[in-house]
Design an enzyme around this catalytic site. Structure first.
Site, PDB file in Angstrom:
ATOM      1  N   SER A   1       0.848  -1.191   0.000  1.00  0.00           N
ATOM      2  CA  SER A   1       0.000   0.000   0.000  1.00  0.00           C
ATOM      3  C   SER A   1       0.889   1.249   0.000  1.00  0.00           C
ATOM      4  O   SER A   1       1.695   1.424  -0.908  1.00  0.00           O
ATOM      5  CB  SER A   1      -0.951  -0.044   1.194  1.00  0.00           C
ATOM      6  OG  SER A   1      -2.013   0.857   1.046  1.00  0.00           O
TER       7      SER A   1
ATOM      8  N   ASP B   1      -8.703  -4.675  -6.637  1.00  0.00           N
ATOM      9  CA  ASP B   1      -8.382  -3.773  -5.533  1.00  0.00           C
ATOM     10  C   ASP B   1      -9.278  -2.539  -5.625  1.00  0.00           C
ATOM     11  O   ASP B   1      -9.112  -1.703  -6.512  1.00  0.00           O
ATOM     12  CB  ASP B   1      -6.903  -3.379  -5.605  1.00  0.00           C
ATOM     13  CG  ASP B   1      -6.404  -2.706  -4.342  1.00  0.00           C
ATOM     14  OD1 ASP B   1      -7.218  -2.048  -3.664  1.00  0.00           O
ATOM     15  OD2 ASP B   1      -5.199  -2.835  -4.034  1.00  0.00           O
TER      16      ASP B   1
ATOM     17  N   HIS C   1      -7.415  -5.380  -1.930  1.00  0.00           N
ATOM     18  CA  HIS C   1      -6.190  -4.742  -1.434  1.00  0.00           C
ATOM     19  C   HIS C   1      -5.395  -5.635  -0.480  1.00  0.00           C
ATOM     20  O   HIS C   1      -4.182  -5.492  -0.364  1.00  0.00           O
ATOM     21  CB  HIS C   1      -6.562  -3.427  -0.735  1.00  0.00           C
ATOM     22  CG  HIS C   1      -5.403  -2.523  -0.489  1.00  0.00           C
ATOM     23  ND1 HIS C   1      -4.533  -2.127  -1.482  1.00  0.00           N
ATOM     24  CD2 HIS C   1      -4.960  -1.913   0.645  1.00  0.00           C
ATOM     25  CE1 HIS C   1      -3.612  -1.320  -0.971  1.00  0.00           C
ATOM     26  NE2 HIS C   1      -3.854  -1.176   0.308  1.00  0.00           N
TER      27      HIS C   1
END
Length: 765
Positions: free
Chosen positions: A629, A707, A739
């Site tokens: 991330s 995602d 994600h």
């Protein structure tokens, strides 16, 4: 933006994991012991199969002296004082249900239990489910006027047994579990109008929850938010599903990116006592203060002070200015009355308000005063006492440390968690402060078990007569129950002694928590060190990075994770460093990255690696970095910096350009991507602009195609730029993964694949 959820585990004392908190490098288990140690290591299979399972103790308070705990599928009712228990709901009771029960919720009066099944996950917090209501007095299911399937949210009133729920984006109320529902709203529309639940960006970035319903303390009133996403652009991506599907499905989500149209929000309150099934319910809107109406704004907090007083916090789109608006109910008009004296402004001149949003207020029982965490004049987050009709407040805590959260408020004491103890930002302890003398402060956890426990959270009973202390590290999780009147420990609820015995037979890594000084400022780091760590040897180093604003990676939590395997089996040092932009150390450090994402937090990871390589035990030819991330973004920016420090790196689900990410998160730190605001820094902080420098490193790029948070678009653009620059790199996508890339097969595959990459990079067998 948040890192994917990972299981947090711990180990007992020195038997399994050693944590050193000290300035100089400390020698651990040096040298000759390694050859004589015949115990096995912690393997990749151990991590992937969760071989060593930690026990938790998740209780649910139902009163000031009783709590529920699920054991052997029976729900038990425990008395906190004496520890005796009785069966609240037997396992055999569930046998009569047609469905597997996923969760339960007991009404505050103890008469009914809500049973959840058919759970279907949506985004990070949101899901749909079906519900049955079980009458505990009659010992039978209620079959009339059932809750509809695919309900989006449901909640009991704080007293009694009213229910509020959201179905198809509309709000409903049941005054009795077996009575018909009263429809409160009629405007709900998929991907357009959300009543009582959050849209995507509010769920992810503002409320950290799906619910947008707030009962008053006695259940007389119900507040709810309405979000209008009709002008919000849609993100669209393919969902491939089963291979028999000839054409992929297209997922569409209203998703405001930086600078794009945002959802609009309204807040309504309805009185639930007088609902009539024959007439439509009348909701009263509470409009924002005038200071919010000059442009876009957010609703960021709703808190009831008492039954007829409500506090709303509003935040400007440029998130350095917020207003807390306290409203009182007028019985004669049915309106919620505002007063300029009851508006409280919170501003930041160095960054943004709060850590991620303004903190919630904690009101005294009479609703006339409240306590709130705000930045003091030195930029540290501390507790300030407000009177509702006075602008100024009185700080009741102070120091070069931060209050993490207010946990309970009684007539005599306020309880809070802070990182004051021993000046260690990565620690957490429980304190209480006497409200008639702010100089009388006691730490309730600091000296209980300091070797094992340095990171606590807490759960208080309804009126704070008892509390459960939850120790998360550095040793194995430990759960204890305490009486508030004298803070005596009543009993140990779970100590994970069985797991500790198992781990005695494993060569576990040790953990070092320390700091370095750069430009006269302390910056903390942690290192997971291989068993029998020897400072005379050279070890490969992997930097595990996140580095987002207000993040913290150097802490006293124990984890059994991928790093445990890398250190234990592969003899790799895994280090994390909290540089500029990190949290819980004051606004000076946190706000250093204001309007400058992709700069200082990236530079500091490179400098940390340089400092680590000078410690004498790091092989400076074998240094790597990885992150997920925001950590994937920083990894990519670090590798693209051309520093020559890193040999390789892995970026999972990275941001690559800030215009691609959501408005609330991005603009909090970067402002707007316009020439009048901060467009230049948006353009100068892309991964793609550094593509040429990736020729100097080995790079593995990973992303899930589904995602919803950091879109596959972000990695697709990195890939395109690297290909255009003629860079040889590795890439892996995970079909239909979000994600977290957390489904069983994908989770095992990604960590196996990353392990192979790191071993190849470090030339390990």
């Amino acid at each position: 933006m948040k890192t994917p959820w990972k299981v947090l585990l711990g180990l007992l004392g020195l038997a399994a994991l050693i944590t050193i908190i000290t300035v100089p490098v400390v020698l651990l288990n040096k040298g000759n012991d390694a050859a004589a140690d015949s115990r096995r290591t912690y393997t990749l299979t151990d991590y992937l199969k969760n071989t060593f399972r930690v026990k938790f103790y998740s209780l649910r308070w139902v009163s000031d002296h009783d709590y529920l705990y699920k054991q052997d599928n029976n729900i038990l009712l425990f008395n906190a004082e004496y520890g005796n228990s009785s069966i609240f709901l037997e396992n055999s009771t569930f046998d009569e249900f047609e469905h597997s029960i996923n969760d339960y919720s007991v009404s505050p009066d103890g008469q009914f239990i809500l049973l959840e099944y058919n759970y279907v996950k949506q985004w990070r917090h949101s899901y749909t489910a079906s519900y049955d209501i079980y009458d505990l007095n009659k010992r039978q299911l209620i079959t009339e006027e059932k809750i509809p399937n695919n309900t989006q949210w449901i909640t009991w009133s704080p007293e009694g047994h009213k229910l509020a729920y959201v179905w198809k984006n509309d709000v409903y109320v049941k005054n009795e579990p077996n009575s018909s529902s009263h429809r409160i709203t009629w405007t709900g529309e998929e991907n357009a109008i959300y009543n009582g639940i959050a849209d995507w960006v509010y769920e992810e970035e503002i409320f950290s929850a799906y619910s947008a319903l707030w009962w008053s303390p006695k259940g007389t009133f119900l507040a709810y938010a309405q979000f209008n996403d009709t002008q919000v652009p849609l993100i669209e991506y393919s969902f491939y599903s089963d291979e028999s599907l000839q054409y992929p499905m297209t997922m569409r989500i209203p998703y405001p990116k930086a600078g794009a149209a945002n959802p609009t929000v309204k807040l309504f309150v309805i009185k639930t006592d007088n609902l009539n099934p024959n007439t439509n319910a009348t909701s009263v809107e509470i409009t924002p203060p005038a200071a919010m109406l000059t442009g876009d704004y957010y609703l960021c907090d709703v808190t009831w002070a008492n039954e007829e007083r409500i506090s709303l916090q509003w935040l400007r789109r440029i998130q350095n200015y917020s207003v807390m608006d306290i409203r009182d109910y007028n019985n004669s008009t049915g309106k919620w009355i505002s007063s300029a004296a009851q508006e409280h402004i919170e501003m930041s001149t160095t960054g943004w308000v709060g850590r991620f949003r303004p903190a919630e207020p904690h009101f005294t029982s009479d609703g006339r005063n409240f306590y709130k965490i705000i930045s003091n004049e030195d930029g540290y987050k501390h507790i300030c006492r407000f009177q509702i009709d006075k602008k100024d407040c009185t700080f009741i805590t102070k120091g070069a440390w931060e209050v993490i959260g207010i946990e309970a408020l009684t007539t005599d004491y306020l309880y809070y968690i802070s990182n004051e103890y021993k000046g260690m930002p990565g620690g957490r302890n429980l304190y209480k402060i006497q409200l008639n003398d702010y100089t009388k402060v006691a730490c309730l956890s600091c000296e209980l078990k300091p070797e094992r426990c340095q990171y606590y959270s807490v759960s208080f009973s309804k009126e704070a007569k008892y509390y459960q202390l939850r120790c998360s590290g550095p040793g194995l999780p430990l759960y204890t129950l305490h009486r508030s009147s004298n803070d005596e420990e009543l009993r140990v609820l779970e100590d994970n002694s069985a797991l500790d015995k198992m781990l005695q037979e494993v060569q576990m890594p040790s953990k070092k928590l320390d700091f370095i000084i750069l430009n006269e400022t302390k910056f903390w780091y942690q290192m997971i060190l291989p068993p029998h760590f020897d400072t005379s040897k050279k070890y490969p180093l992997l930097i595990d990075v996140y580095a987002g604003p207000c993040s913290q990676k150097a802490d006293a939590i124990f984890r059994l994770n991928w790093a445990t395997y890398l250190a234990s089996t592969e003899n790799i040092i895994v280090a994390s460093f909290d540089g500029r932009g990190s949290g819980y150390q004051g606004d000076k450090i946190m706000h250093a990255v204001n309007r400058r994402l992709g700069t200082f937090e990236v530079e500091d990871q490179i400098e940390a690696a340089r400092q680590f390589s000078k410690m004498g035990f790091v092989d400076d030819k074998r240094i790597a970095i990885w992150g997920w991330s925001y950590g994937g973004y920083v990894t990519s920016m670090v590798l693209g910096a051309g520093s020559g420090v890193f040999k390789c790196g892995i970026a999972v689900a990275p941001v690559s350009r800030w215009e691609y990410y959501d408005s609330v998160y991005t603009e909090r730190y970067m402002g707007l991507p316009t020439p009048q605001d901060n467009l230049d820094y948006y353009k100068n902080s892309t991964v793609m602009s550094r593509a040429e420098n990736f020729k100097q490193v080995e790079y593995l790029l990973i992303h899930g195609t589904a995602d919803d948070n950091v879109h596959f678009q972000q990695s697709a653009q990195i890939s395109k730029a690297l290909v255009d620059a003629g860079v040889d790199f590795q890439a892996m996508w995970y079909t239909d993964e979000d994600h977290g890339i957390a489904s069983g097969p994908a989770h095992q595959h990604i960590y196996t694949h990353m392990s192979h990459f790191i071993k190849q990079c470090f030339s390990l067998p």
